[in-house]
Design an enzyme around this catalytic site. Structure first.
Site, mmCIF file in Angstrom:
data_model
loop_
_atom_site.group_PDB
_atom_site.id
_atom_site.type_symbol
_atom_site.label_atom_id
_atom_site.label_comp_id
_atom_site.label_asym_id
_atom_site.label_seq_id
_atom_site.Cartn_x
_atom_site.Cartn_y
_atom_site.Cartn_z
ATOM 1 N N LYS A 189 4.477 -9.999 -11.765
ATOM 2 C CA LYS A 189 4.514 -8.695 -12.459
ATOM 3 C C LYS A 189 3.844 -8.830 -13.826
ATOM 4 C CE LYS A 189 7.621 -6.758 -15.122
ATOM 5 N NZ LYS A 189 6.677 -6.196 -16.110
ATOM 6 N N GLU A 265 9.400 -19.593 -20.926
ATOM 7 C CA GLU A 265 8.562 -19.928 -22.096
ATOM 8 C C GLU A 265 8.772 -18.780 -23.077
ATOM 9 O OE1 GLU A 265 6.191 -19.935 -24.647
ATOM 10 O OE2 GLU A 265 4.422 -19.826 -23.353
ATOM 11 N N CYS A 299 3.244 -16.863 -29.013
ATOM 12 C CA CYS A 299 4.598 -17.411 -29.103
ATOM 13 C C CYS A 299 4.606 -18.653 -30.001
ATOM 14 C CB CYS A 299 5.146 -17.701 -27.721
ATOM 15 S SG CYS A 299 3.953 -18.500 -26.685
ATOM 16 N N GLU A 396 11.217 -14.161 -35.229
ATOM 17 C CA GLU A 396 9.843 -14.060 -34.739
ATOM 18 C C GLU A 396 9.318 -12.647 -34.986
ATOM 19 O OE1 GLU A 396 9.182 -14.352 -30.445
ATOM 20 O OE2 GLU A 396 7.496 -15.659 -30.902
HETATM 21 P P1 ADP Z 1 8.022 -7.989 -25.596
HETATM 22 O O1 ADP Z 1 9.290 -7.610 -26.304
HETATM 23 O O2 ADP Z 1 7.110 -8.770 -26.441
HETATM 24 O O3 ADP Z 1 7.340 -6.866 -24.862
HETATM 25 P P2 ADP Z 1 9.418 -8.950 -23.322
HETATM 26 O O4 ADP Z 1 10.118 -10.242 -23.245
HETATM 27 O O5 ADP Z 1 10.226 -7.700 -23.427
HETATM 28 O O6 ADP Z 1 8.414 -9.057 -24.500
HETATM 29 O O7 ADP Z 1 8.442 -8.758 -22.081
HETATM 30 C C1 ADP Z 1 7.786 -9.794 -21.407
HETATM 31 C C2 ADP Z 1 7.793 -9.479 -19.918
HETATM 32 O O8 ADP Z 1 9.145 -9.409 -19.480
HETATM 33 C C3 ADP Z 1 7.156 -8.155 -19.514
HETATM 34 O O9 ADP Z 1 6.496 -8.323 -18.278
HETATM 35 C C4 ADP Z 1 8.359 -7.256 -19.360
HETATM 36 O O10 ADP Z 1 8.131 -6.182 -18.461
HETATM 37 C C5 ADP Z 1 9.377 -8.198 -18.793
HETATM 38 N N1 ADP Z 1 10.780 -7.802 -18.997
HETATM 39 C C6 ADP Z 1 11.315 -7.097 -20.029
HETATM 40 N N2 ADP Z 1 12.639 -6.911 -19.858
HETATM 41 C C7 ADP Z 1 12.971 -7.525 -18.686
HETATM 42 C C8 ADP Z 1 14.195 -7.708 -17.960
HETATM 43 N N3 ADP Z 1 15.341 -7.206 -18.400
HETATM 44 N N4 ADP Z 1 14.145 -8.403 -16.812
HETATM 45 C C9 ADP Z 1 12.991 -8.936 -16.358
HETATM 46 N N5 ADP Z 1 11.821 -8.786 -16.985
HETATM 47 C C10 ADP Z 1 11.784 -8.106 -18.139
#
Ligand code: ADP
Length: 497
Positions: A189, A265, A299, A396
């Site tokens: 995804k 990561e 990161c 961060e």
């Molecule tokens: P940012 O805050 O920088 O957007 P995230 O950690 O929220 O970083 O997002 C990184 C990835 O994790 C994206 O592909 C996002 O769709 C996905 N993501 C965000 N929330 C969830 C969740 N609760 N479960 C699984 N994947 C998630």
């Protein structure tokens, strides 16, 4: 592709065909629920197009395709053939560099020049793991004369992979390369902010000749498709790159479902330490690159800068000059170093950290403001007069914002450097070999750079100490995340128990 693609234009390549569907079983499909979402251009805040959204049901369909491929075609594909397919994919990345880089610049906002480096590194990574595919070996282990025992490294199965928006194609390659080399199948995804390049790259999966279902690419939201992946009962492993907050949720979902294997990561607040015997010209250049590369959206960004007190005044003066010269602007202009932040949300988050730093009493040495009034551009920002407890020092920011402070000796530098909950990367600038080695040994970080920064290479393991993650990506180490070891022990002769 019908209504599953759209013609788009970039200033770099002109018109191209942008897939908008979900890539499942080597076919383009709409989401079962018929939902779509808009993709925003971070340079001017306009809508680029809409793409189809995967919900839980689409994750189920993609997982079923990946499971079927894993149990049938992929199982009988030789390791050598897996390597050939990955190598072919690497070639296709290179052949399509201009297009892939342009799509990345359009959707993510990074400069097309930097995006080309991402594509080169993506191809390098895919080719590297192509080379590994037929070199993943077990061992014969001698225990006693009555048994013959060996280990095999078997693929784990169906891997869910959730990637962020800061390096859309590079993360795509870091995830797919080792998983496929080791014989797994994948449901990946992309991040909802940047789905476009992942879909263009999906066309190359088919072109390279991967059997249907081996690599499936879906667009969708974290709370919907991402959560469905991490809680899925038929996904054997989840690999995630993103925030520490979401990393925790993924681990909980994995634990609460089928105990799928997890690698994470996550975030960082990496220290960049400059000793007074460093080559100052070089150090300034790497410190600048360490924080402002990719608009601070790394990161491993070197966001906490510690400079020895004896050179602090000279250093900060020169660093300020250097940072204010970074060209911020249109990702498609050849000399742009820094484009817009990826989204309104990220822009707002960064600006609120800047406000917080000002309120807490830190000094803005340069920057500290939005640039222009359209698009998510932020000036390269340096804060001095900070204290270790300030939010801008501990949390961060994920933007072009750093803090700079003094230290007087090695011990103090190490203590300050290790004083956050993160441990992804760190750097030390010195011409003294002992200092370089002593400090590198003492730093609690998965990667330590000496006299350089951000120099990640596909052959070198990358990952976090402390709350920065679990497991390693890249290098031989990443393969460990994608295999499970089977022990076979054979009784020799007729002995009974
Ligand atoms: P940012 O805050 O920088 O957007 P995230 O950690 O929220 O970083 O997002 C990184 C990835 O994790 C994206 O592909 C996002 O769709 C996905 N993501 C965000 N929330 C969830 C969740 N609760 N479960 C699984 N994947 C998630």
């Amino acid at each position: 592709m019908g209504d599953l693609s759209i013609k788009l234009k970039t200033p770099h390549t002109g018109e191209y065909e942008q897939p908008t569907g979900l890539f499942i079983n080597n076919e383009w499909v709409k989401g079962v629920d018929g939902k779509t979402f808009e993709v925003i251009n971070p340079s001017d805040e306009s809508v680029i197009c809409s793409v189809h959204e995967a919900t839980e049901k689409d994750v189920d369909i993609a997982v079923a395709a990946a499971r079927k491929a894993f149990e049938t075609t992929w199982k009988t594909t030789t390791p050598n053939e897996r390597g050939r397919l990955l190598t072919k994919l690497a070639d296709l990345f290179e052949e399509n560099t201009e297009l892939l880089a342009a799509v990345e610049a359009l959707d993510n906002g990074k400069s097309v020049t930097m995006a080309k480096v991402d594509i080169a590194n993506s191809a390098g990574c895919l080719r590297y793991y192509g080379g590994w595919a037929d070199k993943i070996e077990g061992k014969v282990i001698d225990t006693n004369a009555e048994t013959f025992s060996y280990t095999k490294k078997e693929p784990i199965g169906v891997c869910g992979q959730i990637i962020p928006w800061n390096f859309p194609l590079l993360m795509w390659s870091w995830k797919i390369g080792p998983a496929i080399a080791a014989g797994n199948t994948v449901v990946l995804k992309s991040a909802e902010q940047t789905p476009l390049s992942a879909l263009v790259a999906a066309t190359l999966i088919k072109k390279a000749g991967f059997p249907p279902g081996v690599v499936n690419i879906i667009s969708g939201f974290g709370k919907v498709a991402g959560a469905a992946i991490s809680a899925h009962m038929d996904i054997d492993k989840v690999a995630f790159t993103g925030s520490t907050l979401v990393g925790r949720q993924i681990m909980k979902a994995a634990a609460g479902s089928n105990l799928k294997k997890v690698t994470l990561e996550l975030g960082g607040k990496s220290p960049n330490i400059v000793f007074d015997d460093a080559n100052i010209d070089n150090a300034i250049s790497w410190v600048n690159f360490g924080i402002y590369f990719n608009h601070g959206q790394c990161c491993c960004a070197g966001s906490r800068i510690y400079v020895q007190d004896t050179i602090y005044d000279k250093f900060i003066q020169r660093f300020k000059e250097r940072a204010s010269q970074n060209k911020v602007g249109d990702p498609f202009a050849a000399d742009t170093f820094q484009g817009p932040q990826v989204s309104q949300l990220q822009f707002d988050r960064i600006m609120s950290y800047i406000e917080d730093g000002k309120k807490a009493g830190a000094t803005v040495e340069t920057g500290g403001k939005r640039k222009g009034d359209k698009g998510f551009f932020i000036e390269p920002t340096i804060f001095s007069n900070v204290t270790e407890d300030m939010k801008i020092v501990q949390e961060e920011i994920f933007g072009p914002v750093c803090t700079i402070s003094k230290f007087s000796n090695k011990e103090e530098a190490v203590k300050l450097a290790n004083s956050t909950t993160y441990g992804l990367a760190a750097a030390v600038h010195t011409t003294n070999l002992n200092t370089a080695l002593e400090v590198s040994n003492a730093l609690k970080a998965g990667t330590v750079w000496v006299n350089q920064y951000n120099m990640i290479h596909w052959s070198l393991p990358f990952g976090g100490y402390k709350s920065s993650g679990i497991g390693r990506e890249l290098g031989e180490a990443a393969l460990d995340n994608y295999v499970q070891v089977k022990t076979v022990s054979i009784r020799l002769g007729d002995a009974l128990f």
